[in-house]
Design a protein around this motif. Structure first.
Motif, mmCIF file in Angstrom:
data_model
loop_
_atom_site.group_PDB
_atom_site.id
_atom_site.type_symbol
_atom_site.label_atom_id
_atom_site.label_comp_id
_atom_site.label_asym_id
_atom_site.label_seq_id
_atom_site.Cartn_x
_atom_site.Cartn_y
_atom_site.Cartn_z
ATOM 1 N N PRO A 1 -19.074 25.853 -40.960
ATOM 2 C CA PRO A 1 -19.613 24.393 -40.914
ATOM 3 C C PRO A 1 -19.127 23.540 -42.281
ATOM 4 O O PRO A 1 -18.859 24.100 -43.352
ATOM 5 C CB PRO A 1 -20.855 24.750 -41.189
ATOM 6 C CG PRO A 1 -21.317 26.156 -40.730
ATOM 7 C CD PRO A 1 -20.136 26.886 -41.182
ATOM 8 N N ASN A 2 -19.162 22.274 -42.085
ATOM 9 C CA ASN A 2 -18.771 21.103 -43.039
ATOM 10 C C ASN A 2 -17.585 21.676 -43.846
ATOM 11 O O ASN A 2 -17.632 21.606 -45.278
ATOM 12 C CB ASN A 2 -20.171 21.159 -44.010
ATOM 13 C CG ASN A 2 -21.308 20.675 -43.108
ATOM 14 O OD1 ASN A 2 -21.301 19.744 -42.193
ATOM 15 N ND2 ASN A 2 -22.356 21.372 -43.416
ATOM 16 N N ARG A 3 -16.527 21.771 -43.315
ATOM 17 C CA ARG A 3 -15.267 22.223 -44.255
ATOM 18 C C ARG A 3 -14.182 21.367 -43.412
ATOM 19 O O ARG A 3 -13.824 21.114 -42.227
ATOM 20 C CB ARG A 3 -15.108 23.773 -44.230
ATOM 21 C CG ARG A 3 -14.223 24.407 -45.000
ATOM 22 C CD ARG A 3 -13.644 25.583 -44.809
ATOM 23 N NE ARG A 3 -12.816 26.168 -46.162
ATOM 24 C CZ ARG A 3 -11.531 25.944 -46.068
ATOM 25 N NH1 ARG A 3 -10.941 25.118 -45.389
ATOM 26 N NH2 ARG A 3 -11.172 26.464 -47.259
ATOM 27 N N ARG B 1 -12.294 17.971 -39.795
ATOM 28 C CA ARG B 1 -13.392 18.499 -40.585
ATOM 29 C C ARG B 1 -14.785 18.931 -39.472
ATOM 30 O O ARG B 1 -14.867 18.246 -38.782
ATOM 31 C CB ARG B 1 -14.164 17.346 -41.564
ATOM 32 C CG ARG B 1 -14.865 17.993 -42.319
ATOM 33 C CD ARG B 1 -15.480 16.895 -43.655
ATOM 34 N NE ARG B 1 -16.372 17.518 -44.372
ATOM 35 C CZ ARG B 1 -16.220 18.201 -45.564
ATOM 36 N NH1 ARG B 1 -14.926 18.405 -45.920
ATOM 37 N NH2 ARG B 1 -16.950 18.914 -46.229
ATOM 38 N N THR B 2 -14.982 20.213 -39.825
ATOM 39 C CA THR B 2 -16.184 20.757 -38.952
ATOM 40 C C THR B 2 -17.440 19.877 -39.326
ATOM 41 O O THR B 2 -17.797 19.589 -40.521
ATOM 42 C CB THR B 2 -16.409 22.149 -39.180
ATOM 43 O OG1 THR B 2 -16.521 22.459 -40.644
ATOM 44 C CG2 THR B 2 -14.961 22.853 -38.648
ATOM 45 N N ASP B 3 -18.383 19.938 -38.214
ATOM 46 C CA ASP B 3 -19.764 19.507 -38.670
ATOM 47 C C ASP B 3 -20.818 20.669 -39.081
ATOM 48 O O ASP B 3 -20.253 21.920 -39.394
ATOM 49 C CB ASP B 3 -20.497 18.699 -37.233
ATOM 50 C CG ASP B 3 -20.389 19.792 -36.033
ATOM 51 O OD1 ASP B 3 -20.282 21.151 -36.187
ATOM 52 O OD2 ASP B 3 -20.308 19.205 -34.804
ATOM 53 N N ARG B 4 -22.028 20.323 -38.974
ATOM 54 C CA ARG B 4 -22.852 21.563 -39.399
ATOM 55 C C ARG B 4 -23.022 22.491 -38.626
ATOM 56 O O ARG B 4 -23.512 23.731 -38.989
ATOM 57 C CB ARG B 4 -24.336 20.741 -39.390
ATOM 58 C CG ARG B 4 -24.871 20.411 -38.209
ATOM 59 C CD ARG B 4 -26.236 19.920 -38.509
ATOM 60 N NE ARG B 4 -26.938 19.263 -37.274
ATOM 61 C CZ ARG B 4 -28.184 18.731 -37.099
ATOM 62 N NH1 ARG B 4 -28.869 18.603 -38.273
ATOM 63 N NH2 ARG B 4 -28.675 18.465 -35.875
ATOM 64 N N ASN B 5 -22.369 22.600 -37.214
ATOM 65 C CA ASN B 5 -22.450 23.674 -36.412
ATOM 66 C C ASN B 5 -20.793 24.424 -36.388
ATOM 67 O O ASN B 5 -20.737 25.508 -35.777
ATOM 68 C CB ASN B 5 -22.557 23.102 -34.894
ATOM 69 C CG ASN B 5 -24.018 22.666 -34.706
ATOM 70 O OD1 ASN B 5 -24.933 23.172 -35.279
ATOM 71 N ND2 ASN B 5 -23.816 21.493 -34.286
ATOM 72 N N GLY C 1 -15.413 20.975 -34.785
ATOM 73 C CA GLY C 1 -14.313 19.726 -35.121
ATOM 74 C C GLY C 1 -13.470 19.585 -34.274
ATOM 75 O O GLY C 1 -13.180 20.059 -32.957
#
Length: 233
Positions: A143-145, A186-190, A193
């Motif tokens: 997540p978030n990366r 960029r990925t989200d909190r799950n 992306g």
């Protein structure tokens, strides 16, 4: 005594017939009321939805329709066809696994810390006379990366280098998003992306064969995963 047994058997037979009739009627009611789901494909390109599943009889589908959607979500492979605009479209999806896994996969992860086994990837391509669009959607990553991704020239293999260099429209020219296909995301909190790249040129026949996910965005970075995709020219 024998007559009583015969009457009992006959009665049981009539009850069995009535049960079959009732079951058949219930099945017909279920079909008429939206208890069935139909999966179908359309050669409309990514905007047309491609292969989708729709619940019959209601906009939201049904429990059976949801089950079919879940079953479809577990499928992997490639589909494609012609679009009404005169171009073509392709969609390929896969589930990542490490090289040498018991179940072979076209999607390989070289770093399960950044691209876990069982993470999913989808690549779409749409092309017509003037435009080529390549898109990606991913699920199950960190997540978030931020991740980098590019189209490469060769299929994936156990050695990350086997996918070759970035595909370039003008070979040995500039390494940038204009001359290459960059899909940084960029990925989200799950951990999900996506990205899309558009160009006014198409791939050479057999020249683009995979996408590589990198640990950083930009023109380089460590190769952490690969997905073999036979792009169309």
């Amino acid at each position: 005594m024998t007559g009583s047994v015969d009457r009992a058997v006959a009665g049981a037979g009539r009850k069995s017939v009535r049960r079959k009739v009732l079951v058949g009627a219930a099945a017909l009611v279920m079909l008429a009321g939206g208890g069935a789901s139909i999966a179908h494909g359309a050669a409309d390109g990514p905007d047309g939805g491609g292969h989708t599943a729709h619940g019959a009889g209601s906009a939201g589908g049904s429990a059976d329709g949801k089950a079919l959607e879940d079953e479809k979500a577990s499928e992997v492979g490639m589909v494609g066809g012609a679009s009404r605009s005169g171009g073509f479209w392709m969609r390929a999806d896969g589930v990542f696994s490490p090289p040498g896994s018991f179940v072979p996969s076209d999607a390989l992860t070289y770093d399960t810390g950044l691209v876990p086994a069982a993470a999913r990837i989808e690549i779409t391509q749409y092309a017509d006379r003037s435009t080529t669009r390549v898109g990606t959607r991913l699920k199950g990553l960190v997540p978030n990366r931020a991740y980098g991704m590019h189209v490469h020239t060769s299929p994936c293999a156990a050695d990350p280098a086997s996918a070759g260099p970035h595909y370039q429209h003008r070979a040995s020219a500039t390494a940038d998003p204009v001359n290459e296909v960059w899909l940084d995301f960029r990925t989200d909190r799950n951990g999900d992306g996506g990205a899309e790249a558009r160009h006014d040129w198409g791939f050479r026949d057999g020249g683009a064969r995979s996408v590589i996910i990198h640990d950083v965005q930009g023109g380089a970075g460590k190769r952490i995963a690969c997905f073999t995709v036979p792009f169309s020219s």
